[in-house]
Scaffold this motif. Structure first.
Motif, PDB file in Angstrom:
ATOM      1  N   THR A 154       0.845  -1.192   0.000  1.00 35.51           N
ATOM      2  CA  THR A 154       0.000   0.000   0.000  1.00 35.51           C
ATOM      3  C   THR A 154       0.879   1.239   0.000  1.00 35.51           C
ATOM      4  O   THR A 154       1.973   1.235   0.568  1.00 35.51           O
ATOM      5  CB  THR A 154      -0.908   0.004   1.254  1.00 35.51           C
ATOM      6  OG1 THR A 154      -1.783  -1.120   1.184  1.00 35.51           O
ATOM      7  CG2 THR A 154      -1.730   1.259   1.376  1.00 35.51           C
ATOM      8  N   THR A 157      -3.641   0.650  -3.007  1.00 31.13           N
ATOM      9  CA  THR A 157      -3.267  -0.707  -2.624  1.00 31.13           C
ATOM     10  C   THR A 157      -3.110  -1.576  -3.866  1.00 31.13           C
ATOM     11  O   THR A 157      -3.983  -1.614  -4.722  1.00 31.13           O
ATOM     12  CB  THR A 157      -4.335  -1.302  -1.675  1.00 31.13           C
ATOM     13  OG1 THR A 157      -4.399  -0.482  -0.511  1.00 31.13           O
ATOM     14  CG2 THR A 157      -3.976  -2.722  -1.267  1.00 31.13           C
ATOM     15  N   ASN A 204      -2.695  -5.042  -6.086  1.00 30.28           N
ATOM     16  CA  ASN A 204      -3.304  -6.360  -6.147  1.00 30.28           C
ATOM     17  C   ASN A 204      -2.232  -7.416  -6.002  1.00 30.28           C
ATOM     18  O   ASN A 204      -1.137  -7.276  -6.555  1.00 30.28           O
ATOM     19  CB  ASN A 204      -4.013  -6.558  -7.495  1.00 30.28           C
ATOM     20  CG  ASN A 204      -5.281  -5.770  -7.552  1.00 30.28           C
ATOM     21  OD1 ASN A 204      -6.212  -6.060  -6.831  1.00 30.28           O
ATOM     22  ND2 ASN A 204      -5.310  -4.756  -8.382  1.00 30.28           N
ATOM     23  N   TRP A 226      -3.962  -2.947 -12.118  1.00 28.71           N
ATOM     24  CA  TRP A 226      -4.764  -1.875 -11.542  1.00 28.71           C
ATOM     25  C   TRP A 226      -4.587  -1.868 -10.026  1.00 28.71           C
ATOM     26  O   TRP A 226      -4.158  -2.853  -9.432  1.00 28.71           O
ATOM     27  CB  TRP A 226      -6.246  -1.969 -11.939  1.00 28.71           C
ATOM     28  CG  TRP A 226      -6.952  -3.251 -11.627  1.00 28.71           C
ATOM     29  CD1 TRP A 226      -7.089  -4.332 -12.449  1.00 28.71           C
ATOM     30  CD2 TRP A 226      -7.618  -3.598 -10.416  1.00 28.71           C
ATOM     31  NE1 TRP A 226      -7.799  -5.326 -11.830  1.00 28.71           N
ATOM     32  CE2 TRP A 226      -8.142  -4.893 -10.574  1.00 28.71           C
ATOM     33  CE3 TRP A 226      -7.827  -2.946  -9.214  1.00 28.71           C
ATOM     34  CZ2 TRP A 226      -8.854  -5.539  -9.566  1.00 28.71           C
ATOM     35  CZ3 TRP A 226      -8.541  -3.583  -8.210  1.00 28.71           C
ATOM     36  CH2 TRP A 226      -9.045  -4.862  -8.409  1.00 28.71           C
ATOM     37  N   TRP A 232      -6.314  -0.561  -6.086  1.00 23.92           N
ATOM     38  CA  TRP A 232      -7.480  -0.123  -5.328  1.00 23.92           C
ATOM     39  C   TRP A 232      -7.184   1.235  -4.708  1.00 23.92           C
ATOM     40  O   TRP A 232      -6.052   1.493  -4.293  1.00 23.92           O
ATOM     41  CB  TRP A 232      -7.776  -1.091  -4.182  1.00 23.92           C
ATOM     42  CG  TRP A 232      -8.436  -2.362  -4.571  1.00 23.92           C
ATOM     43  CD1 TRP A 232      -7.863  -3.596  -4.628  1.00 23.92           C
ATOM     44  CD2 TRP A 232      -9.814  -2.534  -4.932  1.00 23.92           C
ATOM     45  NE1 TRP A 232      -8.795  -4.528  -5.004  1.00 23.92           N
ATOM     46  CE2 TRP A 232     -10.003  -3.904  -5.195  1.00 23.92           C
ATOM     47  CE3 TRP A 232     -10.891  -1.660  -5.051  1.00 23.92           C
ATOM     48  CZ2 TRP A 232     -11.237  -4.427  -5.578  1.00 23.92           C
ATOM     49  CZ3 TRP A 232     -12.115  -2.182  -5.424  1.00 23.92           C
ATOM     50  CH2 TRP A 232     -12.283  -3.542  -5.677  1.00 23.92           C
ATOM     51  N   TYR A 288      -8.416   3.316  -1.476  1.00 27.80           N
ATOM     52  CA  TYR A 288      -9.153   3.155  -0.228  1.00 27.80           C
ATOM     53  C   TYR A 288      -9.070   4.412   0.635  1.00 27.80           C
ATOM     54  O   TYR A 288      -8.117   5.188   0.528  1.00 27.80           O
ATOM     55  CB  TYR A 288      -8.555   2.005   0.606  1.00 27.80           C
ATOM     56  CG  TYR A 288      -8.810   0.627   0.073  1.00 27.80           C
ATOM     57  CD1 TYR A 288     -10.083   0.078   0.063  1.00 27.80           C
ATOM     58  CD2 TYR A 288      -7.758  -0.155  -0.393  1.00 27.80           C
ATOM     59  CE1 TYR A 288     -10.307  -1.205  -0.409  1.00 27.80           C
ATOM     60  CE2 TYR A 288      -7.975  -1.440  -0.859  1.00 27.80           C
ATOM     61  CZ  TYR A 288      -9.252  -1.960  -0.855  1.00 27.80           C
ATOM     62  OH  TYR A 288      -9.469  -3.227  -1.325  1.00 27.80           O
ATOM     63  N   ILE A 321      -7.625   2.472 -11.847  1.00 26.66           N
ATOM     64  CA  ILE A 321      -7.888   2.536 -10.404  1.00 26.66           C
ATOM     65  C   ILE A 321      -9.309   2.051 -10.180  1.00 26.66           C
ATOM     66  O   ILE A 321     -10.231   2.449 -10.895  1.00 26.66           O
ATOM     67  CB  ILE A 321      -7.771   3.977  -9.863  1.00 26.66           C
ATOM     68  CG1 ILE A 321      -6.379   4.539 -10.081  1.00 26.66           C
ATOM     69  CG2 ILE A 321      -8.148   4.021  -8.384  1.00 26.66           C
ATOM     70  CD1 ILE A 321      -6.255   6.011  -9.696  1.00 26.66           C
ATOM     71  N   ARG A 322      -9.478   1.207  -9.175  1.00 28.04           N
ATOM     72  CA  ARG A 322     -10.815   0.806  -8.735  1.00 28.04           C
ATOM     73  C   ARG A 322     -11.011   1.282  -7.309  1.00 28.04           C
ATOM     74  O   ARG A 322     -10.073   1.355  -6.522  1.00 28.04           O
ATOM     75  CB  ARG A 322     -10.973  -0.719  -8.777  1.00 28.04           C
ATOM     76  CG  ARG A 322     -11.191  -1.243 -10.180  1.00 28.04           C
ATOM     77  CD  ARG A 322     -11.232  -2.739 -10.268  1.00 28.04           C
ATOM     78  NE  ARG A 322     -12.319  -3.338  -9.520  1.00 28.04           N
ATOM     79  CZ  ARG A 322     -12.535  -4.660  -9.482  1.00 28.04           C
ATOM     80  NH1 ARG A 322     -11.751  -5.481 -10.147  1.00 28.04           N
ATOM     81  NH2 ARG A 322     -13.538  -5.148  -8.796  1.00 28.04           N
ATOM     82  N   LEU A 323     -12.255   1.612  -6.995  1.00 31.55           N
ATOM     83  CA  LEU A 323     -12.619   1.941  -5.628  1.00 31.55           C
ATOM     84  C   LEU A 323     -14.036   1.479  -5.393  1.00 31.55           C
ATOM     85  O   LEU A 323     -14.773   1.187  -6.331  1.00 31.55           O
ATOM     86  CB  LEU A 323     -12.475   3.440  -5.349  1.00 31.55           C
ATOM     87  CG  LEU A 323     -13.286   4.447  -6.157  1.00 31.55           C
ATOM     88  CD1 LEU A 323     -14.724   4.565  -5.658  1.00 31.55           C
ATOM     89  CD2 LEU A 323     -12.621   5.806  -6.092  1.00 31.55           C
ATOM     90  N   THR A 324     -14.398   1.365  -4.136  1.00 29.70           N
ATOM     91  CA  THR A 324     -15.782   1.080  -3.798  1.00 29.70           C
ATOM     92  C   THR A 324     -16.294   2.229  -2.948  1.00 29.70           C
ATOM     93  O   THR A 324     -15.519   2.907  -2.253  1.00 29.70           O
ATOM     94  CB  THR A 324     -15.954  -0.246  -3.025  1.00 29.70           C
ATOM     95  OG1 THR A 324     -15.240  -0.178  -1.794  1.00 29.70           O
ATOM     96  CG2 THR A 324     -15.473  -1.421  -3.853  1.00 29.70           C
ATOM     97  N   TYR A 369     -14.668   8.542 -12.973  1.00 31.04           N
ATOM     98  CA  TYR A 369     -14.888   7.135 -12.654  1.00 31.04           C
ATOM     99  C   TYR A 369     -16.219   6.678 -13.244  1.00 31.04           C
ATOM    100  O   TYR A 369     -17.161   7.455 -13.345  1.00 31.04           O
ATOM    101  CB  TYR A 369     -14.911   6.918 -11.136  1.00 31.04           C
ATOM    102  CG  TYR A 369     -13.553   6.983 -10.493  1.00 31.04           C
ATOM    103  CD1 TYR A 369     -12.892   5.829 -10.111  1.00 31.04           C
ATOM    104  CD2 TYR A 369     -12.929   8.208 -10.257  1.00 31.04           C
ATOM    105  CE1 TYR A 369     -11.643   5.888  -9.512  1.00 31.04           C
ATOM    106  CE2 TYR A 369     -11.683   8.272  -9.661  1.00 31.04           C
ATOM    107  CZ  TYR A 369     -11.045   7.112  -9.287  1.00 31.04           C
ATOM    108  OH  TYR A 369      -9.815   7.173  -8.708  1.00 31.04           O
ATOM    109  N   THR A 409     -18.922  -0.389  -7.001  1.00 29.42           N
ATOM    110  CA  THR A 409     -17.551  -0.427  -7.512  1.00 29.42           C
ATOM    111  C   THR A 409     -17.432   0.547  -8.682  1.00 29.42           C
ATOM    112  O   THR A 409     -18.258   0.553  -9.594  1.00 29.42           O
ATOM    113  CB  THR A 409     -17.180  -1.844  -7.975  1.00 29.42           C
ATOM    114  OG1 THR A 409     -17.332  -2.749  -6.876  1.00 29.42           O
ATOM    115  CG2 THR A 409     -15.740  -1.906  -8.475  1.00 29.42           C
TER     116      THR A 409
END
Length: 174
Positions: free
Chosen positions: A60, A79, A81, A89, A91, A93, A127-130, A146, A168
């Motif tokens: 991270t 963070t 993978n 890609w 995350w 957070y 980049i992915r985020l939730t 996004y 997501t």
């Protein structure tokens, strides 16, 4: 006043305490960052320690935004993978802007700085985020480029009888 963003700052006791303070204030203002108000610094601290361990292990990276006084005003954690087929890609957070700094464009600045940081990491293309449904966060992230790519209805239980969608979002960097 713009914030000054730093990727991978030296983690001093002052920075650590500033992140705990920020996280507590954002949570208690109703921010969707893993807690439900009221929450204390002592409840936040173990979660920050988990993030700091991940940083020490190279899993991270921390992006910090500081105000003109040098106070921690915003953060996001990138963070990596561990799955070999998803290493292209990261995350994003714990995206936070202190309540006293909200409404000034600092959230957009934080996301732009996070995208710039991710672009600087070899091989990262997205980049992915939730985010927690019910707060309009998907509209904010959508306005920052996004796209919603998934939704699990009722996956987040904020309180008895108050379940929210887990949304997501994806930002392609290329």
């Amino acid at each position: 006043m713009p914030l000054t963003f730093t990727l991978d700052p030296v983690v001093t006791p002052a920075l650590r305490d500033g992140v705990v303070e920020l996280w507590t204030n954002v949570s208690n203002a109703g921010g969707a960052v893993g807690f439900v108000p009221p929450v204390s610094r002592e409840e936040i601290r173990p979660e920050l320690v988990r993030h700091l361990v991940a940083m020490a292990e190279g899993r991270t990276r921390l992006l910090v935004g500081q105000d003109a006084a040098g106070e921690v005003a915003a953060t996001a954690f990138l963070t990596f993978n561990t799955h070999r087929l998803m290493r292209h890609w990261v995350w994003l957070y714990t995206v936070m802007v202190h309540p006293k700094h909200q409404g000034r464009g600092h959230g957009r600045d934080l996301l732009a700085a996070a995208a710039d940081a991710a672009r600087g990491i070899d091989g990262i293309t997205a980049i992915r985020l939730t985010c927690r449904g019910g707060l309009g966060l998907e509209r904010f992230y959508g306005g920052c480029g996004y796209k919603e790519v998934g939704r699990v209805p009722g996956a987040i239980r904020v309180a008895d009888g108050d379940d929210r969608d887990d949304i997501t979002m994806l930002l392609p960097l290329t």
